[in-house]
Design a protein around this motif. Sequence first.
Motif, PDB file in Angstrom:
ATOM      1  N   THR A  85       0.904  -1.274   0.146  1.00 22.56           N
ATOM      2  CA  THR A  85       0.030   0.001   0.059  1.00 22.56           C
ATOM      3  C   THR A  85       0.894   1.247   0.134  1.00 22.56           C
ATOM      4  OG1 THR A  85      -1.742  -1.074   1.152  1.00 22.56           O
ATOM      5  CG2 THR A  85      -1.802   1.434   1.338  1.00 22.56           C
ATOM      6  N   LEU A  86       0.740   1.942  -1.181  1.00 23.96           N
ATOM      7  CA  LEU A  86       1.314   3.336  -1.123  1.00 23.96           C
ATOM      8  C   LEU A  86       0.393   4.407  -0.638  1.00 23.96           C
ATOM      9  CD1 LEU A  86       3.423   5.448  -2.097  1.00 23.96           C
ATOM     10  CD2 LEU A  86       2.718   5.420  -4.359  1.00 23.96           C
ATOM     11  N   GLY A  87       0.924   5.264   0.221  1.00 22.52           N
ATOM     12  CA  GLY A  87       0.140   6.265   0.737  1.00 22.52           C
ATOM     13  C   GLY A  87       0.733   7.642   0.356  1.00 22.52           C
ATOM     14  N   ILE A  88      -0.227   8.198  -0.638  1.00 23.48           N
ATOM     15  CA  ILE A  88       0.572   9.701  -1.266  1.00 23.48           C
ATOM     16  C   ILE A  88      -0.226  10.901  -0.476  1.00 23.48           C
ATOM     17  CG2 ILE A  88       0.337  11.088  -3.440  1.00 23.48           C
ATOM     18  CD1 ILE A  88       0.354   8.542  -4.900  1.00 23.48           C
ATOM     19  N   ILE A  89       0.696  11.651  -0.046  1.00 22.85           N
ATOM     20  CA  ILE A  89       0.116  12.827   0.618  1.00 22.85           C
ATOM     21  C   ILE A  89       0.330  14.135  -0.345  1.00 22.85           C
ATOM     22  CG2 ILE A  89       0.458  14.368   2.444  1.00 22.85           C
ATOM     23  CD1 ILE A  89       1.860  12.021   4.141  1.00 22.85           C
ATOM     24  N   GLY A  90      -0.788  14.412  -0.779  1.00 22.24           N
ATOM     25  CA  GLY A  90      -0.845  15.595  -1.995  1.00 22.24           C
ATOM     26  C   GLY A  90      -1.070  14.909  -3.293  1.00 22.24           C
ATOM     27  N   LEU A  91      -2.257  14.993  -3.733  1.00 17.45           N
ATOM     28  CA  LEU A  91      -2.418  14.149  -5.118  1.00 17.45           C
ATOM     29  C   LEU A  91      -2.783  15.412  -6.192  1.00 17.45           C
ATOM     30  CD1 LEU A  91      -3.100  11.287  -5.868  1.00 17.45           C
ATOM     31  CD2 LEU A  91      -5.572  11.804  -5.644  1.00 17.45           C
ATOM     32  N   GLY A  92      -1.719  16.161  -6.443  1.00 20.65           N
ATOM     33  CA  GLY A  92      -1.808  17.371  -7.419  1.00 20.65           C
ATOM     34  C   GLY A  92      -0.955  16.620  -8.482  1.00 20.65           C
ATOM     35  N   ARG A  93      -0.562  17.343  -9.374  1.00 21.87           N
ATOM     36  CA  ARG A  93       0.078  16.976 -10.710  1.00 21.87           C
ATOM     37  C   ARG A  93       0.894  15.791 -10.455  1.00 21.87           C
ATOM     38  NH1 ARG A  93       0.733  22.798 -11.406  1.00 21.87           N
ATOM     39  NH2 ARG A  93      -0.370  23.612 -12.729  1.00 21.87           N
ATOM     40  N   VAL A  94       2.223  16.172  -9.563  1.00 21.61           N
ATOM     41  CA  VAL A  94       3.024  15.116  -9.212  1.00 21.61           C
ATOM     42  C   VAL A  94       2.662  13.955  -8.709  1.00 21.61           C
ATOM     43  CG1 VAL A  94       5.328  14.576  -8.329  1.00 21.61           C
ATOM     44  CG2 VAL A  94       4.844  16.802  -9.158  1.00 21.61           C
ATOM     45  N   GLY A  95       1.946  14.072  -7.642  1.00 21.51           N
ATOM     46  CA  GLY A  95       1.193  12.945  -6.985  1.00 21.51           C
ATOM     47  C   GLY A  95       0.183  12.190  -7.823  1.00 21.51           C
ATOM     48  N   GLY A  96      -0.403  12.653  -8.686  1.00 21.98           N
ATOM     49  CA  GLY A  96      -1.280  11.908  -9.653  1.00 21.98           C
ATOM     50  C   GLY A  96      -0.427  11.170 -10.668  1.00 21.98           C
ATOM     51  N   ASN A  97       0.698  11.589 -11.214  1.00 23.67           N
ATOM     52  CA  ASN A  97       1.554  10.908 -12.138  1.00 23.67           C
ATOM     53  C   ASN A  97       2.133   9.896 -11.110  1.00 23.67           C
ATOM     54  OD1 ASN A  97       1.959  11.684 -14.948  1.00 23.67           O
ATOM     55  ND2 ASN A  97       1.526  13.684 -13.625  1.00 23.67           N
ATOM     56  N   VAL A  98       2.566   9.952  -9.924  1.00 21.41           N
ATOM     57  CA  VAL A  98       3.083   8.849  -9.083  1.00 21.41           C
ATOM     58  C   VAL A  98       2.093   7.802  -8.855  1.00 21.41           C
ATOM     59  CG1 VAL A  98       3.832   8.198  -6.879  1.00 21.41           C
ATOM     60  CG2 VAL A  98       4.998  10.230  -8.047  1.00 21.41           C
ATOM     61  N   SER A  99       0.734   8.121  -8.661  1.00 20.95           N
ATOM     62  CA  SER A  99      -0.197   7.054  -8.466  1.00 20.95           C
ATOM     63  C   SER A  99      -0.414   6.107  -9.751  1.00 20.95           C
ATOM     64  CB  SER A  99      -1.614   7.875  -8.076  1.00 20.95           C
ATOM     65  OG  SER A  99      -2.142   8.321  -9.212  1.00 20.95           O
ATOM     66  N   LYS A 100      -0.292   6.806 -10.824  1.00 20.81           N
ATOM     67  CA  LYS A 100      -0.365   5.958 -12.045  1.00 20.81           C
ATOM     68  C   LYS A 100       0.724   4.892 -12.412  1.00 20.81           C
ATOM     69  CE  LYS A 100      -2.486   9.792 -14.709  1.00 20.81           C
ATOM     70  NZ  LYS A 100      -2.470  10.728 -15.696  1.00 20.81           N
ATOM     71  N   ARG A 101       2.032   5.722 -11.938  1.00 20.17           N
ATOM     72  CA  ARG A 101       2.933   4.426 -12.107  1.00 20.17           C
ATOM     73  C   ARG A 101       3.071   3.521 -10.853  1.00 20.17           C
ATOM     74  NH1 ARG A 101       3.483   9.054 -14.487  1.00 20.17           N
ATOM     75  NH2 ARG A 101       4.873   9.372 -16.230  1.00 20.17           N
ATOM     76  N   ALA A 102       2.788   3.919  -9.884  1.00 25.48           N
ATOM     77  CA  ALA A 102       2.633   3.069  -8.677  1.00 25.48           C
ATOM     78  C   ALA A 102       1.573   1.799  -9.027  1.00 25.48           C
ATOM     79  CB  ALA A 102       2.368   3.426  -7.441  1.00 25.48           C
ATOM     80  N   LYS A 103       0.563   2.093  -9.617  1.00 27.29           N
ATOM     81  CA  LYS A 103      -0.477   1.193  -9.932  1.00 27.29           C
ATOM     82  C   LYS A 103       0.184  -0.009 -11.063  1.00 27.29           C
ATOM     83  CE  LYS A 103      -4.835   2.094 -10.107  1.00 27.29           C
ATOM     84  NZ  LYS A 103      -5.369   1.500  -8.876  1.00 27.29           N
TER      85      LYS A 103
END
Length: 527
Positions: free
Chosen positions: A141-159
């Motif tokens: 489980t990856l917890g992202i604090i801040g789902l803006g531009r960078v956080g959103g792109n990190v979420s896509k790659r983590a998935k």
Amino acid sequence: MKVLVSDRISQVGISNLEEKGIDVTYDIELTYQELLEEIEKYDGIILRSMTPLNEEVLKRATNLKVIARAGSGYDNIDVDAASKEGIIVLNTPGQNTISAAEQTMALMLALSRNVPQAHNALQKAVWNRNKYMGVELNSKTLGIIGLGRVGGNVSKRAKSFNMNVIAYDPYIPAKRGKKLGVELVDFEELLKRSDFISLHTPLTEETHHILSKEEFSKMKEQVRVINVARGKNVDHAALYEAIKSGKVAGAALDVHEEEPINEDYSLLELEEVILAPHLGGTTVEAMDNVSIDAAKQLLHVLLEERLPRTPLNVPVIKPTEMNLIKPYIKLGEKIGGFYSGWIGGRIEQVEVIYQGNIAKQDIEPVTTSLLKGLLNPILNENVNLVNASLIARERGIEIIESRSETSNKYSSLITVKIKNNGTTKRISGTIFDEQDLRIVNIDNYGIDLIPEGSLLVTSHQDQPGIVGKVGTLLGENGINIASMQLGRNKAGGDAVMVLNIDQEGGEKIEEKILEIDGMLDVSIFTL
């Protein structure tokens, strides 16, 4: 046309200027005194974070028409001073988003598999596979604090690594999380559930040391922390202790509380920590992107005499209508600011209803001013009359406008309905005698409030003694009441109270007020 490039940028941007006939001076060694003497020669300037464009410099920039920041941050530019001199200021946000997201993934992988530590061991001819055994990202489980531009792109790659992604961002509507396939959770839940925690927030009072001793104590055992955002988001002394105790398995930090770091930096002692010298946006592609974007937008201004794509200080109000709508622009900003202070949090939809004479005017500047007031208190960005609508759309906020040239009670009325998670809050305002701004309705409670100064807003049950107890409590704490507004839906039902006070009392006063029997909610803020 002459343009000064005073900080290091990619050659491709300079070439783009020269191809358009721009006379470019590339000088990254200018002293401050030389800058003062030379700045008057130029029509435009491209810079990064090292060149100080303060009021003294800008007063001498008699020919300067545009300042282009190759990057997003602009702490080194006095935007207000530039505005006074009629100089357009622009930046290039988002051009290093992919680089920052990829740096996050690089650090996450290196952290999970102990790559730098194993490499360092092999350089010393030490072969120890067991010591550097890692963990998989798969199913973590990856917890992202801040789902803006960078956080959103990190979420896509983590998935794509089959990670379960959750995120905390109090200003992002649920539909953005759903679109990204990310579960939005509260902060406490993110701390408890995450195997990896990655930060992607700006640095504000709210996010300063958002991860500190208390937060580390609430995390899962053997959690791993990655920070490619702002160094002061993490309390490094607390992180050091959490790693030494074994609570945190490791950390990967691209940013630091003090930069550059020195040999006394305590985290250098820990093999569990991977450190990088703020490389998040430092790639060939990112440097090219900001350079090209800065040059392109500068050319828009100098050669085409049109607005840049991402201006920081350009008004968009037609001069012929300024006198008519200027009071309503100010009212819109006050209404937005009132909501942020009163409710705050994430926003899904903003509906603005114009009634009466104001409905006959150009309402776009009023709506953007309302969004400016709404977003400025909660975002670490310069939200202005140019970019407010763009920023709202980027954050997934739906904007609805409607007009009616009739109004039952007021010559003009602006009503704002703000929706979040199935709950809608309503604020209405008007103008008396052309300049007298008033908020006249809050959630269907009729009031007559001047939206200025420090305000205390309560929701409470309509019962004897509450108003007196609030007044007594404020008096005991040296807080003077300037005026009071009360509204209720019926005797004995729910009620609202708004006080103009001479100074704010802080969180302790709010806590004491909430202890009063019948009190439902309280907010203290300044407009």
